[in-house]
Scaffold this motif. Structure first.
Motif, PDB file in Angstrom:
ATOM      1  N   ALA A   1      -9.838   1.205   8.593  1.00 50.08           N
ATOM      2  CA  ALA A   1      -8.705   0.409   8.124  1.00 50.08           C
ATOM      3  C   ALA A   1      -8.985  -0.065   6.707  1.00 50.08           C
ATOM      4  O   ALA A   1     -10.136  -0.154   6.274  1.00 50.08           O
ATOM      5  CB  ALA A   1      -8.477  -0.786   9.036  1.00 50.08           C
ATOM      6  N   ASP A   2      -7.910  -0.350   5.985  1.00 49.14           N
ATOM      7  CA  ASP A   2      -8.028  -0.913   4.647  1.00 49.14           C
ATOM      8  C   ASP A   2      -7.985  -2.428   4.762  1.00 49.14           C
ATOM      9  O   ASP A   2      -7.327  -2.976   5.635  1.00 49.14           O
ATOM     10  CB  ASP A   2      -6.882  -0.432   3.757  1.00 49.14           C
ATOM     11  CG  ASP A   2      -6.932   1.075   3.538  1.00 49.14           C
ATOM     12  OD1 ASP A   2      -8.046   1.640   3.553  1.00 49.14           O
ATOM     13  OD2 ASP A   2      -5.856   1.669   3.353  1.00 49.14           O
ATOM     14  N   LEU A   3      -8.670  -3.096   3.859  1.00 48.13           N
ATOM     15  CA  LEU A   3      -8.723  -4.547   3.847  1.00 48.13           C
ATOM     16  C   LEU A   3      -7.930  -5.048   2.648  1.00 48.13           C
ATOM     17  O   LEU A   3      -8.278  -4.776   1.500  1.00 48.13           O
ATOM     18  CB  LEU A   3     -10.175  -5.028   3.775  1.00 48.13           C
ATOM     19  CG  LEU A   3     -10.451  -6.495   4.010  1.00 48.13           C
ATOM     20  CD1 LEU A   3      -9.998  -6.909   5.408  1.00 48.13           C
ATOM     21  CD2 LEU A   3     -11.928  -6.798   3.846  1.00 48.13           C
ATOM     22  N   ASP A   4      -6.855  -5.765   2.906  1.00 51.74           N
ATOM     23  CA  ASP A   4      -5.996  -6.309   1.863  1.00 51.74           C
ATOM     24  C   ASP A   4      -6.414  -7.757   1.608  1.00 51.74           C
ATOM     25  O   ASP A   4      -6.116  -8.644   2.401  1.00 51.74           O
ATOM     26  CB  ASP A   4      -4.532  -6.231   2.298  1.00 51.74           C
ATOM     27  CG  ASP A   4      -3.585  -6.619   1.194  1.00 51.74           C
ATOM     28  OD1 ASP A   4      -3.987  -6.590   0.019  1.00 51.74           O
ATOM     29  OD2 ASP A   4      -2.424  -6.955   1.511  1.00 51.74           O
TER      30      ASP A   4
ATOM     31  N   VAL B   1      -9.519 -12.180   8.491  1.00 56.51           N
ATOM     32  CA  VAL B   1     -10.898 -12.519   8.155  1.00 56.51           C
ATOM     33  C   VAL B   1     -10.894 -13.314   6.850  1.00 56.51           C
ATOM     34  O   VAL B   1      -9.974 -13.205   6.044  1.00 56.51           O
ATOM     35  CB  VAL B   1     -11.759 -11.234   8.042  1.00 56.51           C
ATOM     36  CG1 VAL B   1     -11.349 -10.376   6.874  1.00 56.51           C
ATOM     37  CG2 VAL B   1     -13.226 -11.533   7.998  1.00 56.51           C
ATOM     38  N   LEU B   2     -11.926 -14.130   6.656  1.00 56.87           N
ATOM     39  CA  LEU B   2     -12.091 -14.899   5.426  1.00 56.87           C
ATOM     40  C   LEU B   2     -13.233 -14.261   4.633  1.00 56.87           C
ATOM     41  O   LEU B   2     -14.387 -14.295   5.050  1.00 56.87           O
ATOM     42  CB  LEU B   2     -12.392 -16.359   5.762  1.00 56.87           C
ATOM     43  CG  LEU B   2     -12.145 -17.400   4.697  1.00 56.87           C
ATOM     44  CD1 LEU B   2     -10.700 -17.382   4.227  1.00 56.87           C
ATOM     45  CD2 LEU B   2     -12.474 -18.781   5.208  1.00 56.87           C
ATOM     46  N   VAL B   3     -12.876 -13.652   3.481  1.00 58.29           N
ATOM     47  CA  VAL B   3     -13.848 -12.927   2.669  1.00 58.29           C
ATOM     48  C   VAL B   3     -14.523 -13.888   1.704  1.00 58.29           C
ATOM     49  O   VAL B   3     -13.895 -14.815   1.199  1.00 58.29           O
ATOM     50  CB  VAL B   3     -13.150 -11.783   1.906  1.00 58.29           C
ATOM     51  CG1 VAL B   3     -14.117 -11.046   0.997  1.00 58.29           C
ATOM     52  CG2 VAL B   3     -12.509 -10.823   2.886  1.00 58.29           C
ATOM     53  N   GLN B   4     -15.780 -13.660   1.432  1.00 62.47           N
ATOM     54  CA  GLN B   4     -16.610 -14.492   0.563  1.00 62.47           C
ATOM     55  C   GLN B   4     -16.617 -15.932   1.063  1.00 62.47           C
ATOM     56  O   GLN B   4     -16.371 -16.884   0.337  1.00 62.47           O
ATOM     57  CB  GLN B   4     -16.121 -14.415  -0.882  1.00 62.47           C
ATOM     58  CG  GLN B   4     -17.189 -14.656  -1.891  1.00 62.47           C
ATOM     59  CD  GLN B   4     -16.702 -14.363  -3.307  1.00 62.47           C
ATOM     60  OE1 GLN B   4     -15.498 -14.237  -3.557  1.00 62.47           O
ATOM     61  NE2 GLN B   4     -17.626 -14.266  -4.221  1.00 62.47           N
ATOM     62  N   LEU B   5     -16.934 -16.065   2.339  1.00 60.91           N
ATOM     63  CA  LEU B   5     -16.928 -17.353   3.030  1.00 60.91           C
ATOM     64  C   LEU B   5     -18.043 -18.251   2.517  1.00 60.91           C
ATOM     65  O   LEU B   5     -19.197 -17.835   2.415  1.00 60.91           O
ATOM     66  CB  LEU B   5     -17.093 -17.142   4.540  1.00 60.91           C
ATOM     67  CG  LEU B   5     -17.332 -18.371   5.396  1.00 60.91           C
ATOM     68  CD1 LEU B   5     -16.093 -19.251   5.395  1.00 60.91           C
ATOM     69  CD2 LEU B   5     -17.712 -17.979   6.795  1.00 60.91           C
TER      70      LEU B   5
ATOM     71  N   THR C   1     -14.280 -22.347   2.424  1.00 58.16           N
ATOM     72  CA  THR C   1     -13.525 -21.770   1.319  1.00 58.16           C
ATOM     73  C   THR C   1     -13.707 -20.265   1.352  1.00 58.16           C
ATOM     74  O   THR C   1     -14.744 -19.757   1.803  1.00 58.16           O
ATOM     75  CB  THR C   1     -13.993 -22.304  -0.046  1.00 58.16           C
ATOM     76  OG1 THR C   1     -15.384 -22.008  -0.206  1.00 58.16           O
ATOM     77  CG2 THR C   1     -13.762 -23.790  -0.178  1.00 58.16           C
ATOM     78  N   GLY C   2     -12.713 -19.554   0.867  1.00 55.02           N
ATOM     79  CA  GLY C   2     -12.791 -18.109   0.817  1.00 55.02           C
ATOM     80  C   GLY C   2     -11.427 -17.499   0.552  1.00 55.02           C
ATOM     81  O   GLY C   2     -10.430 -18.193   0.358  1.00 55.02           O
ATOM     82  N   PHE C   3     -11.397 -16.179   0.552  1.00 55.67           N
ATOM     83  CA  PHE C   3     -10.174 -15.431   0.313  1.00 55.67           C
ATOM     84  C   PHE C   3      -9.680 -14.841   1.636  1.00 55.67           C
ATOM     85  O   PHE C   3     -10.400 -14.054   2.257  1.00 55.67           O
ATOM     86  CB  PHE C   3     -10.427 -14.297  -0.692  1.00 55.67           C
ATOM     87  CG  PHE C   3     -10.845 -14.781  -2.050  1.00 55.67           C
ATOM     88  CD1 PHE C   3      -9.908 -15.121  -2.994  1.00 55.67           C
ATOM     89  CD2 PHE C   3     -12.189 -14.901  -2.377  1.00 55.67           C
ATOM     90  CE1 PHE C   3     -10.288 -15.562  -4.253  1.00 55.67           C
ATOM     91  CE2 PHE C   3     -12.584 -15.346  -3.622  1.00 55.67           C
ATOM     92  CZ  PHE C   3     -11.635 -15.682  -4.571  1.00 55.67           C
ATOM     93  N   PRO C   4      -8.471 -15.198   2.074  1.00 52.76           N
ATOM     94  CA  PRO C   4      -7.959 -14.615   3.319  1.00 52.76           C
ATOM     95  C   PRO C   4      -7.657 -13.131   3.117  1.00 52.76           C
ATOM     96  O   PRO C   4      -7.196 -12.717   2.054  1.00 52.76           O
ATOM     97  CB  PRO C   4      -6.692 -15.417   3.613  1.00 52.76           C
ATOM     98  CG  PRO C   4      -6.341 -16.105   2.355  1.00 52.76           C
ATOM     99  CD  PRO C   4      -7.557 -16.175   1.508  1.00 52.76           C
ATOM    100  N   ALA C   5      -7.933 -12.359   4.151  1.00 54.16           N
ATOM    101  CA  ALA C   5      -7.708 -10.913   4.083  1.00 54.16           C
ATOM    102  C   ALA C   5      -7.135 -10.432   5.410  1.00 54.16           C
ATOM    103  O   ALA C   5      -7.390 -11.022   6.454  1.00 54.16           O
ATOM    104  CB  ALA C   5      -9.010 -10.185   3.775  1.00 54.16           C
ATOM    105  N   THR C   6      -6.365  -9.353   5.343  1.00 54.88           N
ATOM    106  CA  THR C   6      -5.788  -8.736   6.536  1.00 54.88           C
ATOM    107  C   THR C   6      -6.136  -7.259   6.557  1.00 54.88           C
ATOM    108  O   THR C   6      -6.275  -6.623   5.503  1.00 54.88           O
ATOM    109  CB  THR C   6      -4.255  -8.905   6.577  1.00 54.88           C
ATOM    110  OG1 THR C   6      -3.702  -8.346   5.380  1.00 54.88           O
ATOM    111  CG2 THR C   6      -3.860 -10.359   6.685  1.00 54.88           C
TER     112      THR C   6
END
Length: 123
Positions: free
Chosen positions: A40-43, A84-88, A110-115
């Motif tokens: 899968a791709d992670l956006d 998922v939360l990227v760079q948590l 803190t982090g960047f939300p991703a789908t």
């Protein structure tokens, strides 16, 4: 004399009575590798989110990893959803008492939300 001996024996038995031992158990994560033929791709969002979570005593009973995963789940739900939360990054605030030691008060994630999107089979 017999009464004094009897009182002494009862006193000694009361001091050596049963004690209560309290044990707590935490679950240990089991490391398992899951292999699948799906990719899968992670956006990843460009917007960084920050969320402060105040854990309940019921969540705290599960241990620190349970508090952290609950804080991440709440942060994703409150900020538009995500998988998922990227760079948590997380910051835990503790309250220390005179007799009780330190207790977890809040946790900020803190982090960047991703789908995940574009699921496909790998050949």
């Amino acid at each position: 004399m017999k009464k004094a001996l009897l009182v002494l024996c009862v006193g000694a038995l009361s001091l050596a009575s049963c004690t209560t031992v309290k044990n707590t158990a935490t679950t240990k994560p089991v490391e398992v590798n899951v292999q699948t033929n799906t990719a899968a791709d992670l956006d990843i969002s460009q917007r960084k989110i920050e969320y402060t979570y105040v854990p309940t005593s019921q969540v705290k009973r599960g241990g620190f990893s349970n508090v952290l995963s609950t804080a991440v789940r709440e942060a994703l739900q409150k900020n538009g959803g995500g998988d998922v939360l990227v760079q948590l990054e997380y910051t835990a605030t503790y309250k220390s008492g005179f007799f009780s030691g330190k207790k977890l008060k809040t946790i900020t994630v803190t982090g960047f939300p991703a789908t995940y999107r574009n699921f496909r089979n790998i050949k």
